[in-house]
Scaffold this motif. Structure first.
Motif, PDB file in Angstrom:
ATOM      1  N   CYS A   1      63.080  51.782   5.679  1.00  0.00           N
ATOM      2  CA  CYS A   1      64.128  50.845   6.027  1.00  0.00           C
ATOM      3  C   CYS A   1      63.490  49.693   6.545  1.00  0.00           C
ATOM      4  O   CYS A   1      62.832  49.470   7.526  1.00  0.00           O
TER       5      CYS A   1
ATOM      6  N   CYS B   1      71.474  58.082  11.787  1.00  0.00           N
ATOM      7  CA  CYS B   1      69.636  58.331  11.214  1.00  0.00           C
ATOM      8  C   CYS B   1      69.412  59.580  11.421  1.00  0.00           C
ATOM      9  O   CYS B   1      69.438  60.128  13.031  1.00  0.00           O
TER      10      CYS B   1
ATOM     11  N   THR C   1      66.535  60.874  12.158  1.00  0.00           N
ATOM     12  CA  THR C   1      65.554  60.957  13.002  1.00  0.00           C
ATOM     13  C   THR C   1      65.292  60.110  14.203  1.00  0.00           C
ATOM     14  O   THR C   1      64.440  59.894  14.739  1.00  0.00           O
TER      15      THR C   1
ATOM     16  N   ILE D   1      63.917  49.135  13.460  1.00  0.00           N
ATOM     17  CA  ILE D   1      63.622  50.331  12.996  1.00  0.00           C
ATOM     18  C   ILE D   1      62.169  50.738  13.567  1.00  0.00           C
ATOM     19  O   ILE D   1      61.192  49.754  13.452  1.00  0.00           O
TER      20      ILE D   1
ATOM     21  N   CYS E   1      61.091  56.828  10.905  1.00  0.00           N
ATOM     22  CA  CYS E   1      61.976  56.531   9.677  1.00  0.00           C
ATOM     23  C   CYS E   1      61.142  57.672   8.462  1.00  0.00           C
ATOM     24  O   CYS E   1      60.131  57.362   8.295  1.00  0.00           O
ATOM     25  N   ILE E   2      62.038  58.151   7.853  1.00  0.00           N
ATOM     26  CA  ILE E   2      61.716  58.818   6.483  1.00  0.00           C
ATOM     27  C   ILE E   2      62.247  58.033   5.261  1.00  0.00           C
ATOM     28  O   ILE E   2      62.042  58.757   4.120  1.00  0.00           O
ATOM     29  N   GLY E   3      62.669  57.021   5.370  1.00  0.00           N
ATOM     30  CA  GLY E   3      63.198  56.424   4.119  1.00  0.00           C
ATOM     31  C   GLY E   3      64.615  56.912   3.466  1.00  0.00           C
ATOM     32  O   GLY E   3      64.621  56.858   2.296  1.00  0.00           O
TER      33      GLY E   3
ATOM     34  N   GLY F   1      67.656  56.233   3.581  1.00  0.00           N
ATOM     35  CA  GLY F   1      68.484  55.241   3.323  1.00  0.00           C
ATOM     36  C   GLY F   1      69.897  55.491   3.607  1.00  0.00           C
ATOM     37  O   GLY F   1      70.773  54.654   3.259  1.00  0.00           O
ATOM     38  N   LEU F   2      70.242  56.537   4.462  1.00  0.00           N
ATOM     39  CA  LEU F   2      71.225  56.419   5.112  1.00  0.00           C
ATOM     40  C   LEU F   2      71.935  55.263   5.675  1.00  0.00           C
ATOM     41  O   LEU F   2      73.101  54.707   5.566  1.00  0.00           O
ATOM     42  N   CYS F   3      71.067  54.576   6.598  1.00  0.00           N
ATOM     43  CA  CYS F   3      71.371  53.636   7.473  1.00  0.00           C
ATOM     44  C   CYS F   3      71.447  52.318   6.508  1.00  0.00           C
ATOM     45  O   CYS F   3      72.639  51.493   6.854  1.00  0.00           O
TER      46      CYS F   3
END
Ligand code: SF4
Ligand code: SF4
Ligand code: SF4
Ligand code: SF4
Lengths: 226, 432
Positions: free
Chosen positions: A107, A140, A142, A159, A164-166, A168-170
């Motif tokens: 993100c 998030c 994580t 960020i 971040c694991i990518g 996309g929730l945020c």
């Protein structure tokens, strides 16, 4: 030792009764057939090597010429994968499809678009009414977003790309409740530039595009407000 | 009691709705910070790998090819080839993470050939053509020690088991099928099959999806006993290299001296590439072999034709490898209206602005390309089978035990098995 054993069990080269029985020829016939075979074999070898000498330059020319022609026609610049943030629908595949784990997609925050919300659609769970940093209120998975107080009632969100694991929730949350200042990007310090990006293959929104190396990012420039 | 419950439930539901719809109500206006206090930073843009580094990769490939050719043909050193393959495995495999590799580059070249707007970086062109050119002159020295996929299998082959010739011949045909299928899927824009089914990429990157890891582990496990299963039965680039290698100017020999037909090398090749001497075998009479050849030549067009018919029938199932066709199928199952447990694909499509008619139009176009692609692919397979039959029916006379240029990986295992060669190497090493 081993070698000797093998040598002893060798059939003699001229000992051909089995084959002859099989073909039903007499010994005299065999001799003529063998002589003929030797001639035709020699002819065949000559013919083959002649053909080889002809075909090799042709094949070399085809490889070099074909590759050269394609090189001249194709765009000269190298390309890398990137996400078009306008097309991405935050489906979540970026987190799971990348050949790297965690994913090379992270993100990214376009601060210029951010409203610096107190209650952030990207940071807080949508049911949360309490704008705080309690873990159970965070969206998030994580806890990769850091929230810092700026001045009342504004907060800055950063960020932490290592976390971040990518997923996309945020980004989805920010697009729904905020100005859409969070967006997904392939981070080129991590991406190994796969020949066939595994996420591009799985992306349901055709958001993955190849961009020139000289402009490797598609930074979001417009939020929801005009 | 029940009424209160219902009302409560309703309240909850509407509360949720209100929350979702009026959500922007909690938004604040964009703050105007004092510049000295806070200037909104630009998002970081860490750059990709430096472009010029790819020329180092190309140079490394060329150098590795030269060294491999030297070891295989000139110094005839199996140990040298082993060391080189370790180095190449480390560099092209683990350091460069397996991308781009010549095996996959076949697809890029084909893609760029068919679709002029496809980008074709210099490194792809070089990785595709350099090994081919070397093979035309020196045989498959690329496979001997340079290809990371080959190297990882070469180094994990512990207990080679010989396969019966007919099995390795038949399985070897699968490389052409795989090549044809991969090129068809590139032509139709479905996928880069060879990349998505690369067994070792997950190993080179120390991670990957579960199926990739399982596939890689399986191929490696089989490869501990059956030499290079990927190279011999799958690798589409290997299929091309094999054809070109038949034309090679020079090629690995078991011994540069005269073969005495001792047969000691027979089992030395784990890849079944050594062809025995056969010049003392009487052949069948010429007329008979001529009739057979004529029959097979007549069979060839029949095979191609039946391939084409099969291809027309296969086009439909094959087209499901394209994600747009899959999407249309899902949409037809779900209906166009949004539903609760929609798939990721259909949900993403509903959020986009393509109309259903446009999608149908697009998929029709794709279906058409699948039709021609599939016919072409299956006729190609028919042709390959026919050509294989013909080549099997022609008996080639050999005085010596020789490696078959098409299947020999130039790995050098047979040098040590040859007593003549052992003598020669001993003498050569004794010389100061
Ligand atoms: S896979 Fe595509 S749609 Fe899904 S989050 Fe990634 S870029 Fe967005
Ligand atoms: S190119 Fe490879 S590493 Fe980069 S985002 Fe796609 S799958 Fe991940
Ligand atoms: S919510 Fe997902 S995409 Fe956003 S910062 Fe956290 S891990 Fe990254
Ligand atoms: S056959 Fe294919 S995978 Fe095997 S070494 Fe050759 S190019 Fe590499």
């Amino acid at each position: 030792m081993h070698a000797q054993k093998r040598m002893l069990s060798l059939p003699s080269r001229n000992n051909m009764p089995i084959a002859r029985r099989h073909l039903g020829t007499t010994k005299a016939q065999d001799v003529t057939i063998e002589a003929k075979n030797k001639e035709t074999a020699q002819d065949a070898v000559n013919r083959r090597s002649f053909l080889k000498e002809l075909l090799r330059p042709a094949a070399t020319l085809a490889v070099v010429g074909g590759a050269g022609a394609l090189a001249l026609r194709a765009k000269p610049e190298d390309y890398v994968w990137q996400i078009d943030p306008e097309k991405c629908t935050q489906c979540g595949r970026c987190a799971t499809s990348c050949v790297l784990s965690p994913s090379a997609v992270k993100c990214v925050h376009a601060y210029a678009l951010c409203w610096y919300c107190d209650l952030c659609g990207g940071y807080h769970q949508s049911y949360t009414q309490a704008p705080d940093t309690a873990a159970e209120h965070q969206l998030c998975p994580t806890a990769a977003i850091n929230r810092t107080f700026m001045e009342n009632p504004f907060y800055k969100y950063d960020i932490d790309e290592d976390k971040c694991i990518g997923c996309g929730l945020c980004v989805k949350g920010c697009a729904a409740f905020g100005n859409g200042s969070l967006f997904m990007q392939v981070r080129h310090d991590r991406c190994v530039n796969c020949n066939d990006c595994a996420i591009a293959r799985d992306c349901p929104s055709d958001a993955f595009v190849r961009v020139p190396v000289s402009q490797p990012y598609i930074i979001k420039e417009h939020g929801k407000e005009a | 009691m029940r009424r209160t419950l219902i009302i409560l439930l309703l309240l909850c539901a509407t509360a949720n709705l209100v929350h979702a719809q009026d959500a922007p109500s909690f938004r604040v206006l964009r703050p105007i910070f004092d510049e000295t206090f806070h200037e909104p930073p630009a998002p970081g843009t860490p750059g990709p790998r430096e472009n010029w580094l790819e020329y180092i990769d190309i140079a490394a490939l060329a150098l590795a090819l030269v060294i491999a050719t030297y070891f295989a043909l000139q110094s005839r050193s199996r140990r040298g080839l082993l060391l080189l393959s370790m180095a190449c495995l480390l560099y092209f495999g683990f350091w460069r993470k397996g991308c781009i590799c010549p095996v996959g580059s076949v697809q890029n070249m084909w893609d760029a050939f068919l679709h002029p707007d496809v980008a074709l970086p210099a490194i792809v062109i070089a990785f595709f053509s350099l090994p081919l050119i070397f093979t035309l002159f020196a045989g498959r020295t690329f496979c001997a020690a340079v290809c990371p996929l080959g190297a990882i299998q070469e180094l994990t082959l512990f207990r080679p088991v010989q396969l019966p010739t007919w099995i390795s011949h038949s399985l070897g045909l699968f490389r052409y099928v795989y090549l044809g299928l991969a090129l068809t899927l590139v032509a139709t824009g479905a996928t880069y099959l060879v990349c998505s089914l690369d067994p070792f990429i997950a190993i080179f990157r120390f991670g990957g999806t579960f199926p990739m890891l399982v596939f890689g582990a399986t191929v490696l496990a089989i490869g501990m006993f059956i030499g290079r299963p990927y190279c011999r039965f799958l690798c589409p680039y290997g299929a091309i290299l094999g054809l070109l290698s038949m034309l090679s100017r020079w090629h690995v020999t078991i011994t540069p001296d005269d073969c005495v037909n001792c047969r000691l090398c027979e089992d030395a090749c784990p890849y079944g590439a050594i062809r025995p001497a056969n010049d003392t075998l009487p052949t069948e009479s010429l007329p008979r072999s001529r009739t057979r050849l004529a029959g097979l030549l007549a069979l060839l067009p029949a095979l191609v034709l039946s391939g084409a018919i099969l291809g027309a029938m296969l086009a439909q199932p094959l087209s499901y490898s394209h994600k747009k066709i899959k999407l249309l199928h899902l949409l037809q199952q779900e209906g166009l209206e949004a539903i609760n447990d929609a798939t990721i694909e259909t949900e993403a499509w509903r959020r986009g602005d393509q109309t259903y008619e446009e999608l149908v139009e697009e998929t029709n176009e794709i279906r058409r390309s699948f039709r021609s692609g599939s016919i072409f692919f299956c006729s190609f397979v028919g042709f390959v089978f026919g050509a294989k039959l013909i080549s099997l029916s022609i008996l080639r006379r050999r005085k010596d035990y020789t490696p078959d240029p098409a299947t020999c990986m130039s790995c050098g295992r047979c040098y040590k098995a040859c007593p003549i060669e052992n003598e020669r190497l001993k003498e050569k090493n004794l010389r100061p």
